[in-house]
Scaffold this active site. Structure first.
Site, PDB file in Angstrom:
ATOM      1  N   HIS A  82       0.993  -1.318   0.029  1.00 21.92           N
ATOM      2  CA  HIS A  82       0.056  -0.120  -0.102  1.00 21.92           C
ATOM      3  C   HIS A  82       0.928   1.245  -0.104  1.00 21.92           C
ATOM      4  CE1 HIS A  82      -3.372   2.126   0.678  1.00 21.92           C
ATOM      5  NE2 HIS A  82      -2.827   2.893   1.402  1.00 21.92           N
ATOM      6  N   SER A 183      -7.255   4.100   9.113  1.00 22.28           N
ATOM      7  CA  SER A 183      -7.977   3.906   7.899  1.00 22.28           C
ATOM      8  C   SER A 183      -7.414   3.024   6.923  1.00 22.28           C
ATOM      9  CB  SER A 183      -8.063   5.236   7.303  1.00 22.28           C
ATOM     10  OG  SER A 183      -8.469   5.244   5.696  1.00 22.28           O
ATOM     11  N   LYS A 187      -8.314  -1.161   6.163  1.00 24.66           N
ATOM     12  CA  LYS A 187      -8.530  -1.927   4.836  1.00 24.66           C
ATOM     13  C   LYS A 187      -7.624  -2.807   4.440  1.00 24.66           C
ATOM     14  CE  LYS A 187      -8.747   2.483   3.422  1.00 24.66           C
ATOM     15  NZ  LYS A 187      -8.864   4.008   2.881  1.00 24.66           N
TER      16      LYS A 187
HETATM   17  N1  URA Z   1      -5.531   6.899   2.462  1.00 22.58           N
HETATM   18  C1  URA Z   1      -6.449   6.027   3.400  1.00 22.58           C
HETATM   19  O1  URA Z   1      -7.272   5.282   2.772  1.00 22.58           O
HETATM   20  N2  URA Z   1      -6.896   6.880   4.417  1.00 22.58           N
HETATM   21  C2  URA Z   1      -6.155   7.854   4.911  1.00 22.58           C
HETATM   22  O2  URA Z   1      -6.719   8.323   5.909  1.00 22.58           O
HETATM   23  C3  URA Z   1      -5.571   8.488   4.197  1.00 22.58           C
HETATM   24  C4  URA Z   1      -4.899   7.999   2.944  1.00 22.58           C
END
Ligand code: URA
Length: 434
Positions: A82, A183, A187
């Site tokens: 990521h 965040s 994911k």
């Molecule tokens: N990317 C994300 O998925 N969440 C964030 O808070 C910042 C960047």
């Protein structure tokens, strides 16, 4: 539990307990806590922070707010990657096919571009026919048959993040280390990989404006990953200039294909291969990153990485011939060269502004539902420290209209600072942490 009490607790700099964090996330995703109270809590967290334990608990609660992808049907160690987001950051389109060509099962869930940053899904969709909205079952099948899939996040993945992110976006609470960490990591954890490689950007085109802030974010994300039992490694990399030279969707596909095809050495390739070699190590395919780098370079030389990219495109319904005949990607109707107003050296590039120029040209979205122009964008002709003659071309812009070209070119003029002195060179890879 009374949510007002929890807001007051955080407002007064106290630590939240597991059940309180779970109450906050459950109430946010189920709609039982009103937006104004969620927003107040987000601001309290933004101002007073969360410690590593609270951040890990928030990450875990957000991860289990939705479906967790089951990748157990795919043999081998699944490693995800990521990036925290940047400009001309096309590493996924290089490292996914390359690592998959070496036997690493790759399930890469990506997002779309928003604001000044680009998104892998939009880039991939510039290849005619490519489908990115795939079901988990189809994704698993594709990885079993061709070794890799590059797809959009399913709507059920960490739904709490959608609620919180939408509110953060409009309440000035995006740039919070624990909120960004939770965040992103929620994911990634919900996407089911066994190990995660993070590319945390710092600089004028990144959320984190200093390497120190980026390091704090990195350590927080690594701690959250480890707490969830996933091996997590990270690189802190430079985003004080666009990573590649091409910005915009089909333009970035062209640059990625070029790296898989030819013996190009540039910053984009260096970062993509550094991340890829770490993925190979975490996936148990390479003994160490030096070995991993050799393996990746070999699969550029022998064309296996490019072949794998063709296979992925074909498996997702696209036409792989577009990797060779760029006319198949389409073309912008208008272009314009941006000329240097003065001579000297490229001293500074406001990368956030370059990303905004790309969006103004039509390559990005200013709001979530905007339609984008897949052929619009920028080719940067100069990098930091390059010498420039007065009137020399520093960039070329592409768009649907002359007016858009002029608007984009003007933003670039203001974003590239030319001085008589050479800037201090910043390391491309500032630090590696795991
Ligand atoms: N990317 C994300 O998925 N969440 C964030 O808070 C910042 C960047």
């Amino acid at each position: 539990m009374n949510f007002t009490d929890l807001i007051i607790k955080k407002r007064d700099k106290n630590k939240l307990k597991k059940e309180e964090i779970e109450f906050f996330i459950k109430g946010s995703s189920e709609g039982t806590i009103p937006d104004y109270q969620i927003a107040a809590m987000l601001m309290a967290i933004y101002l007073n922070g969360l410690d590593d334990e609270e951040t890990a608990l928030l990450t875990a609660a957000m991860t289990s707010s939705g479906e967790i992808l089951d990748l157990s049907a795919i043999p081998g160690i699944k490693v995800d990657k990521h990036s925290t987001g940047g400009v001309a950051d096309t590493t996924t389109l290089i490292l996914a096919p390359l690592t998959a060509s070496l036997g690493l099962p790759v399930v890469k869930m990506c997002g779309r571009g928003l604001g000044h940053t680009g998104g892998t899904l939009d880039k991939l969709e510039s290849i005619p026919g490519v489908q990115v909205e795939l079901t988990p079952t189809r994704a698993v099948e594709q990885v079993k048959s061709c070794g890799a899939v590059i797809m959009g996040q399913t709507s059920d993945l960490a739904p709490a993040d959608k609620v919180l992110y939408a509110l953060r976006d409009v309440t000035g609470t995006v740039e919070s280390i624990p909120l960004i960490a939770a965040s992103i990591m929620s994911k990634k954890l919900a996407a089911g990989a066994d190990a995660i490689v993070l590319d945390v950007k710092w600089g004028s085109g990144a959320f984190m404006k200093t390497p120190e802030e980026a390091e704090r974010l990195t350590k927080t994300m690594i701690a959250a990953g480890k707490k969830a039992g996933r091996k997590t490694a990270a690189f802190i990399t430079d985003m004080n200039q666009p990573l590649g030279n091409n910005i915009g969707n089909s333009l970035e596909v062209i640059e990625a294909a070029g790296i898989l095809k030819w013996h190009i050495d540039n910053d984009l390739k260096t970062v993509a291969l550094a991340l890829g070699s770490k993925m190979l190590v975490l996936g148990g395919i390479a003994e160490n990153t030096a070995k991993g780098l050799d393996m990746l370079n070999e699969n550029i030389e022998n064309g296996k990485g490019l072949k794998k990219f063709e296979e992925i495109i074909k498996a997702q319904g696209g036409n792989p011939a577009a990797l060779y005949d760029y006319n198949l990607l389409g073309k912008a109707s208008f272009s314009l060269e941006v000329k240097a107003a003065a001579g000297g050296f490229v001293y500074e590039i406001n990368t956030y502004e370059i990303g905004k120029a790309s969006a103004a040209l039509g390559a990005g979205r200013l709001s979530k539902d905007d339609k984008i122009d897949l052929n619009a964008g920028i080719i940067m002709k100069k990098r930091l420290g390059d010498s420039v003659k007065p009137g020399e071309t520093i960039a070329e812009v592409f768009a649907k209209s002359k007016e858009k070209c002029i608007e984009g070119a003007n933003i670039i003029q203001g974003a590239v600072c030319i001085k008589k002195k050479i800037p201090e060179k910043k390391p491309l890879i500032f630090k590696e942490l795991d």
